[in-house]
Design an enzyme around this catalytic site. Structure first.
Site, short mmCIF file in Angstrom:
data_model
loop_
_atom_site.label_atom_id
_atom_site.label_comp_id
_atom_site.label_asym_id
_atom_site.label_seq_id
_atom_site.Cartn_x
_atom_site.Cartn_y
_atom_site.Cartn_z
N LEU A 1 0.55 -0.66 -0.13
CA LEU A 1 -0.14 -0.20 -0.35
C LEU A 1 0.94 1.73 0.04
O LEU A 1 0.28 2.05 -0.64
CB LEU A 1 -0.91 0.02 0.76
N GLN B 1 5.43 2.63 1.54
CA GLN B 1 6.15 3.06 2.35
C GLN B 1 6.61 3.94 2.61
O GLN B 1 6.50 4.88 3.06
CB GLN B 1 7.53 2.40 1.11
N GLY B 2 6.67 4.37 3.71
CA GLY B 2 6.92 5.14 5.06
C GLY B 2 8.72 4.85 5.65
O GLY B 2 9.44 3.92 4.98
N GLY B 3 9.46 5.33 6.20
CA GLY B 3 10.47 5.73 6.41
C GLY B 3 10.74 4.66 7.36
O GLY B 3 12.27 4.42 6.89
N VAL C 1 3.44 -0.89 3.75
CA VAL C 1 3.07 -1.22 4.75
C VAL C 1 2.42 -2.10 3.46
O VAL C 1 1.95 -1.73 1.98
CB VAL C 1 2.08 -0.01 5.11
N LYS D 1 2.00 -3.58 8.68
CA LYS D 1 3.33 -2.72 8.41
C LYS D 1 4.67 -3.12 8.70
O LYS D 1 4.07 -3.73 10.02
CB LYS D 1 3.48 -0.83 9.62
N ASP E 1 4.55 14.06 14.96
CA ASP E 1 4.58 13.59 13.06
C ASP E 1 4.00 14.18 12.93
O ASP E 1 2.92 13.72 12.36
CB ASP E 1 5.75 12.66 13.35
N1 LIG Z 1 -4.37 2.10 7.65
C1 LIG Z 1 -4.28 2.25 6.87
N2 LIG Z 1 -4.38 2.08 5.25
C2 LIG Z 1 -4.33 2.04 4.54
N3 LIG Z 1 -2.99 2.62 4.10
C3 LIG Z 1 -1.90 3.26 4.88
C4 LIG Z 1 -2.46 2.82 6.40
N4 LIG Z 1 -1.16 3.01 6.88
C5 LIG Z 1 -0.52 3.18 5.99
N5 LIG Z 1 -0.74 3.40 4.59
C6 LIG Z 1 -0.05 3.28 3.71
O1 LIG Z 1 1.16 3.56 3.50
C7 LIG Z 1 2.30 4.52 3.38
C8 LIG Z 1 3.29 4.49 4.76
O2 LIG Z 1 2.69 5.03 5.63
P1 LIG Z 1 3.95 4.54 6.96
O3 LIG Z 1 3.23 5.21 8.20
O4 LIG Z 1 4.80 3.92 6.95
O5 LIG Z 1 4.50 6.35 6.32
P2 LIG Z 1 5.00 7.59 5.95
O6 LIG Z 1 2.84 8.41 7.13
O7 LIG Z 1 4.20 7.87 4.40
O8 LIG Z 1 5.78 7.81 6.15
P3 LIG Z 1 6.90 8.39 7.66
O9 LIG Z 1 7.79 7.11 8.26
O10 LIG Z 1 8.18 9.38 7.18
O11 LIG Z 1 6.35 9.10 8.42
C9 LIG Z 1 1.23 6.25 4.05
O12 LIG Z 1 1.36 7.00 3.16
C10 LIG Z 1 -0.24 5.23 3.39
O13 LIG Z 1 -0.44 5.38 2.04
#
Ligand SMILES: Nc1ncnc2c1ncn2[C@@H]1O[C@H](COP(=O)(O)OP(=O)(O)OP(=O)(O)O)[C@@H](O)[C@H]1O
Length: 424
Positions: A94, A96-98, A102, A126, A220
């Site tokens: 879905l 990717q974060g830092g 996901v 995640k 954050d």
């Molecule tokens: N509960 C969820 N349902 C649907 N999509 C999700 C969910 N959680 C995360 N995602 C998707 O995964 C992406 C990455 O989420 P993640 O929280 O890992 O990182 P981020 O917030 O984009 O970056 P960072 O790590 O810098 O905070 C999100 O931008 C979103 O598109």
């Protein structure tokens, strides 16, 4: 009442994998170069959280939010989550974060046990980068905070897994992705009434966190952490950096500087002093993103314009200039009064001195007022998006290139820093 979590043993002292080593780092500055040992932070966070629980005795913190008496989370095995995500198939990713990827997964609605792809309910899984010390700290923080707090504007954490080096979190699935996706990664301008509805939901979430006796500082707040359900109701996700607010009459907590470029409050960047009002600053930054359709921080903009607030703050007090800074793609969807009111509340949120920033509950009141008074003549015959979660949102929108058009679809700026408490 004290809380008892049974977590696995303390963090392994692997090297820090900061965002500086990922493409999420927007300017290459490494704020996390010093030691990053987080061993013991779990114990500390746990005892801090117990304090909040005893202060509120599991009672209601606001109209619709709760501090739970015990975390109601399912413990998954790694195999469970492999099954639920089709073995972490790349096509079920879905985002990717830092600190990890996901994936979409499936679980049984009643038992929350993993189910076959396509059956049961969809969840987001995640998988954190298991090599990262910071990943472990964030996983713990997420379980400690999200496992205990319940509010309609916080994403629900359903369960977790820690097995060998694997760290995973299972959340309710948010089908409309993040506010960031809608504002910056699509060609179509995102409608104004949905933008307002979303910031109201996010303000409710933040106001809830700030409303307990010992406040929770989210730390954050940013567009990518505001997730959206099928109705565009906003839910805050990612409590990896959250902190308990100050105790004993103190005004702030002191921490290592971490956050996301463009959103972190100036006092925090300068001193590491983190206030509840530092969240209010970040909220103001998101309001400015919502108004302009431009990212909080973008090194591709000309010199002097990289930081959105520094660039546009002087314009927020001029009615004439406010008209010019609004996202061109949504012209006609809001009245001049609405734009100027929005500019006014944004300006007060990004006040340089935290003492001069409003409380989130006051910001919420202003945003609800802004939502009520918006009856633009061009759209007056069309039903507005209601603020209730049962409202049917208007979510099909056609493409109109605006001033912000070229900004869309750029990678999001990443986080910097590694956490370490300085004053306990
Ligand atoms: N509960 C969820 N349902 C649907 N999509 C999700 C969910 N959680 C995360 N995602 C998707 O995964 C992406 C990455 O989420 P993640 O929280 O890992 O990182 P981020 O917030 O984009 O970056 P960072 O790590 O810098 O905070 C999100 O931008 C979103 O598109």
């Amino acid at each position: 009442m004290g809380l008892c979590f049974s977590y696995p043993s303390s963090a392994s002292k692997t090297g820090l994998h900061s965002h500086a080593s990922t493409n999420h780092h927007s300017n290459g500055i490494d704020y996390s170069s010093s030691t990053a040992a987080t061993t013991g932070s779990s114990v500390e966070r746990r005892s801090q959280f117990s304090e909040v629980a005893s202060e509120t005795s599991g009672g209601t913190l606001s109209n619709s939010g709760l501090l739970l008496e015990s975390p109601n989370l399912k413990v998954y095995s790694f195999l469970d989550l492999k099954t639920a995500t089709k073995n972490f198939k790349p096509d079920s990713m879905l985002g990717q974060g830092g600190f990890g990827k996901v994936y979409r997964g499936w679980i049984d609605a009643k038992t929350l046990a993993p189910s076959k792809a396509g059956s049961g309910i969809t969840v987001a899984v995640k998988r954190l980068n298991s090599e990262s010390v910071q990943g472990l700290a964030e996983w713990r923080s997420e379980v400690n905070f999200l496992g205990m707090l319940s509010h309609p504007n916080l994403v629900k954490l359903l369960g977790y897994c820690r097995e060998d080096k694997e760290l995973l979190l299972v959340y309710e699935f948010m089908p409309k992705g993040s506010l960031e996706n809608h504002l910056f990664r699509r060609n179509e301008p995102f409608p104004w009434d949905l933008r307002v509805k979303i910031v109201i939901g996010a303000a409710q979430g933040l106001a809830f966190l700030h409303s307990s006796q010992r406040e929770v500082i989210y730390r954050d707040f940013k567009a990518s952490n505001i997730l959206l359900d099928s109705n565009y109701d906003a839910k805050l996700s990612d409590f990896g950096l959250a902190k308990l607010g100050p105790s004993n009459e103190k005004s702030h907590v002191t921490t290592r500087i971490m956050g996301t470029h463009g959103y972190a409050a100036p006092e925090y960047m300068a001193t590491g002093h983190l206030y509840v009002k530092s969240d209010v600053y970040a909220f103001g930054v998101v309001l400015l993103e919502v108004m302009t359709g431009l990212r909080a921080h973008d090194t591709k903009r000309p010199y002097g314009q990289e930081n959105l607030v520094d660039w546009l703050r002087p314009d927020l007090s001029s009615k004439h200039k406010v008209k010019r800074l609004m996202d061109k793609g949504i012209e006609g969807q809001y009245t001049t009064k609405v734009a100027t009111e929005m500019a006014r509340i944004t300006l007060s949120c990004v006040e340089p001195d935290p003492k001069n920033r409003p409380h989130m509950k006051d910001v919420l009141g202003v945003l609800e007022h802004i939502q009520r008074i918006n009856v633009p003549s061009r759209f007056s015959s069309r039903p507005a998006v209601a603020s209730s979660s049962h409202a049917s949102p208007r979510h099909r929108y056609g493409y109109r290139a605006g001033a912000a058009g070229a900004e869309r679809r750029r990678p999001s700026p990443g986080r910097f820093g590694a956490d370490k408490d300085m004053d306990g």
